[in-house]
Motif scaffolding. Structure first.
Motif, PDB file in Angstrom:
ATOM      1  N   UNK A 174      -5.837 -27.605  56.467  1.00  0.00           N
ATOM      2  CA  UNK A 174      -5.172 -26.939  56.431  1.00  0.00           C
ATOM      3  C   UNK A 174      -3.899 -26.131  55.339  1.00  0.00           C
ATOM      4  N   UNK A 175      -4.124 -25.443  54.706  1.00  0.00           N
ATOM      5  CA  UNK A 175      -3.088 -25.224  54.069  1.00  0.00           C
ATOM      6  C   UNK A 175      -2.621 -23.287  53.889  1.00  0.00           C
ATOM      7  N   UNK A 176      -0.967 -23.744  54.231  1.00  0.00           N
ATOM      8  CA  UNK A 176      -0.048 -21.914  54.920  1.00  0.00           C
ATOM      9  C   UNK A 176       0.543 -21.640  53.547  1.00  0.00           C
ATOM     10  N   UNK A 177      -0.154 -20.970  53.186  1.00  0.00           N
ATOM     11  CA  UNK A 177       0.505 -19.750  52.292  1.00  0.00           C
ATOM     12  C   UNK A 177       2.632 -19.235  52.811  1.00  0.00           C
ATOM     13  N   UNK A 178       3.051 -18.749  51.588  1.00  0.00           N
ATOM     14  CA  UNK A 178       4.550 -17.989  51.495  1.00  0.00           C
ATOM     15  C   UNK A 178       3.733 -17.069  52.723  1.00  0.00           C
ATOM     16  N   UNK A 179       4.666 -16.810  53.471  1.00  0.00           N
ATOM     17  CA  UNK A 179       4.696 -15.415  53.966  1.00  0.00           C
ATOM     18  C   UNK A 179       3.385 -15.460  55.223  1.00  0.00           C
ATOM     19  N   UNK A 180       2.803 -16.194  55.482  1.00  0.00           N
ATOM     20  CA  UNK A 180       1.508 -16.634  56.423  1.00  0.00           C
ATOM     21  C   UNK A 180       3.410 -16.725  57.256  1.00  0.00           C
ATOM     22  N   UNK A 181       2.194 -16.682  58.612  1.00  0.00           N
ATOM     23  CA  UNK A 181       3.131 -17.093  60.238  1.00  0.00           C
ATOM     24  C   UNK A 181       1.833 -18.303  60.890  1.00  0.00           C
ATOM     25  N   UNK A 182       2.765 -19.444  62.202  1.00  0.00           N
ATOM     26  CA  UNK A 182       2.334 -20.622  61.992  1.00  0.00           C
ATOM     27  C   UNK A 182       2.510 -20.711  63.165  1.00  0.00           C
ATOM     28  N   UNK A 183       1.680 -21.226  63.949  1.00  0.00           N
ATOM     29  CA  UNK A 183       2.123 -21.377  65.700  1.00  0.00           C
ATOM     30  C   UNK A 183       2.857 -23.220  65.886  1.00  0.00           C
ATOM     31  N   UNK A 184       3.831 -23.332  65.952  1.00  0.00           N
ATOM     32  CA  UNK A 184       4.535 -24.677  66.236  1.00  0.00           C
ATOM     33  C   UNK A 184       4.243 -26.030  67.061  1.00  0.00           C
ATOM     34  N   UNK A 185       3.247 -26.360  66.930  1.00  0.00           N
ATOM     35  CA  UNK A 185       2.972 -27.097  68.339  1.00  0.00           C
ATOM     36  C   UNK A 185       3.579 -28.869  68.075  1.00  0.00           C
ATOM     37  N   UNK A 186       4.059 -29.216  67.052  1.00  0.00           N
ATOM     38  CA  UNK A 186       4.251 -30.564  67.325  1.00  0.00           C
ATOM     39  C   UNK A 186       6.012 -30.816  66.573  1.00  0.00           C
ATOM     40  N   UNK A 187       6.327 -31.935  66.620  1.00  0.00           N
ATOM     41  CA  UNK A 187       7.463 -32.166  65.839  1.00  0.00           C
ATOM     42  C   UNK A 187       7.543 -34.146  65.205  1.00  0.00           C
ATOM     43  N   UNK A 188       7.741 -34.392  64.583  1.00  0.00           N
ATOM     44  CA  UNK A 188       7.977 -35.550  63.810  1.00  0.00           C
ATOM     45  C   UNK A 188       9.601 -35.982  63.593  1.00  0.00           C
ATOM     46  N   UNK A 189      10.401 -36.020  64.148  1.00  0.00           N
ATOM     47  CA  UNK A 189      11.719 -36.459  62.681  1.00  0.00           C
ATOM     48  C   UNK A 189      12.290 -35.165  62.811  1.00  0.00           C
ATOM     49  N   UNK A 190      11.838 -35.147  61.593  1.00  0.00           N
ATOM     50  CA  UNK A 190      12.764 -33.253  61.160  1.00  0.00           C
ATOM     51  C   UNK A 190      11.693 -32.615  60.436  1.00  0.00           C
ATOM     52  N   UNK A 191      10.218 -32.432  60.415  1.00  0.00           N
ATOM     53  CA  UNK A 191       9.448 -32.347  60.257  1.00  0.00           C
ATOM     54  C   UNK A 191       8.543 -31.664  60.745  1.00  0.00           C
ATOM     55  N   UNK A 192       8.004 -30.253  60.612  1.00  0.00           N
ATOM     56  CA  UNK A 192       7.541 -30.225  62.299  1.00  0.00           C
ATOM     57  C   UNK A 192       5.952 -29.479  61.551  1.00  0.00           C
ATOM     58  N   UNK A 193       5.160 -29.751  62.216  1.00  0.00           N
ATOM     59  CA  UNK A 193       3.504 -29.655  62.564  1.00  0.00           C
ATOM     60  C   UNK A 193       3.360 -27.894  62.807  1.00  0.00           C
ATOM     61  N   UNK A 194       2.294 -27.662  62.244  1.00  0.00           N
ATOM     62  CA  UNK A 194       1.909 -26.108  62.776  1.00  0.00           C
ATOM     63  C   UNK A 194       0.605 -25.828  62.136  1.00  0.00           C
ATOM     64  N   UNK A 195       0.261 -24.559  62.959  1.00  0.00           N
ATOM     65  CA  UNK A 195      -1.258 -24.449  63.611  1.00  0.00           C
ATOM     66  C   UNK A 195      -1.507 -23.095  62.441  1.00  0.00           C
ATOM     67  N   UNK A 196      -1.994 -22.516  61.502  1.00  0.00           N
ATOM     68  CA  UNK A 196      -2.051 -21.638  61.085  1.00  0.00           C
ATOM     69  C   UNK A 196      -2.060 -20.107  62.287  1.00  0.00           C
ATOM     70  N   UNK A 197      -1.715 -19.232  61.696  1.00  0.00           N
ATOM     71  CA  UNK A 197      -2.694 -18.375  63.178  1.00  0.00           C
ATOM     72  C   UNK A 197      -3.703 -17.788  62.888  1.00  0.00           C
ATOM     73  N   UNK A 198      -4.078 -18.166  61.554  1.00  0.00           N
ATOM     74  CA  UNK A 198      -4.831 -17.764  61.238  1.00  0.00           C
ATOM     75  C   UNK A 198      -6.805 -18.537  61.829  1.00  0.00           C
ATOM     76  N   UNK A 199      -6.436 -19.359  62.335  1.00  0.00           N
ATOM     77  CA  UNK A 199      -7.037 -20.323  62.761  1.00  0.00           C
ATOM     78  C   UNK A 199      -7.716 -19.939  64.570  1.00  0.00           C
TER      79      UNK A 199
END
Length: 205
Positions: A174-199
């Motif tokens: 996946x590659x999520x460009x600026x302006x797109x929304x995504x669902x936050x599914x998990x976190x590792x340290x200070x970085x959150x991992x997301x799934x794009x809404x178009x999924x």
């Protein structure tokens, strides 16, 4: 009475009163500083007992506790000076009056803080845990989020407050460009991992 309040004998209590009003204004405009709590789990023997004795062992916000202390100090100090004037014809020196007021005001504030904590059991704070952002949607603000190359995103918590976090896609492809929304599914340290809404898996959510 106002002129008397500005004399050297009463000056510490006048200053304390002004500081108390200032803290009250800070609380009124909602800066949230009063939501800071004292952590009693410091690992120091007897520390929690001292906090309880001071009235800080509860969930009472620190600025509310401090405002209460300043109020007790001011009230007791004025009472001491008024009593000294009635008995001896003049107030005590400001240093002696301040020392007595600090001790007596501290004792009085222990009772006041305990009472405030009891009548405010449901005190709500807008402070949240980082993990509370999970399962919320965020908007990519700049750049393109890729695995190994996080992008900055904005997410609103359940209080409506904005948080700015770094996000990467959950899936390598996946590659999520600026302006797109995504669902936050998990976190590792200070970085959150997301799934794009178009999924496709999110289309029904």
């Amino acid at each position: 009475m106002f002129e008397q309040f500005l004399t050297p004998a009463y000056l510490p209590f006048a200053i304390t009163f002004v500081v108390m009003i200032g803290i009250g204004l800070i609380e009124a405009v909602g800066l949230g500083l009063g939501h800071l709590n004292i952590d009693g789990n410091s690992g120091i023997e007897g520390h929690q007992g001292v906090l309880d004795w001071l009235g800080l062992g509860s969930e009472l916000p620190i600025l509310i506790w401090l405002t209460s202390l300043l109020g007790c100090f001011t009230i007791v100090g004025i009472a001491i000076q008024q009593g000294a004037t009635a008995m001896s014809g003049g107030p005590l020196p400001w240093g002696a009056a301040s020392g007595c007021a600090l001790i007596a005001g501290g004792l009085l504030n222990t009772l006041a803080a305990s009472g405030l904590a009891r009548i405010m059991p449901g005190f709500e704070t807008t402070v949240i845990s980082t993990d509370d952002l999970l399962r919320r949607r965020g908007t990519i603000l700049e750049g393109t989020a890729r695995r190994g190359a996080p992008a900055r995103a904005k997410v609103l918590d359940h209080h409506g407050q904005a948080h700015f976090i770094m996000v990467e896609p959950h899936d390598d492809a996946d590659a999520i460009p600026a302006g797109e929304t995504a669902l936050i599914v998990r976190r590792e340290g200070k970085v959150f991992f997301v799934v794009p809404d178009e999924n496709r898996l999110l289309q029904s959510i």
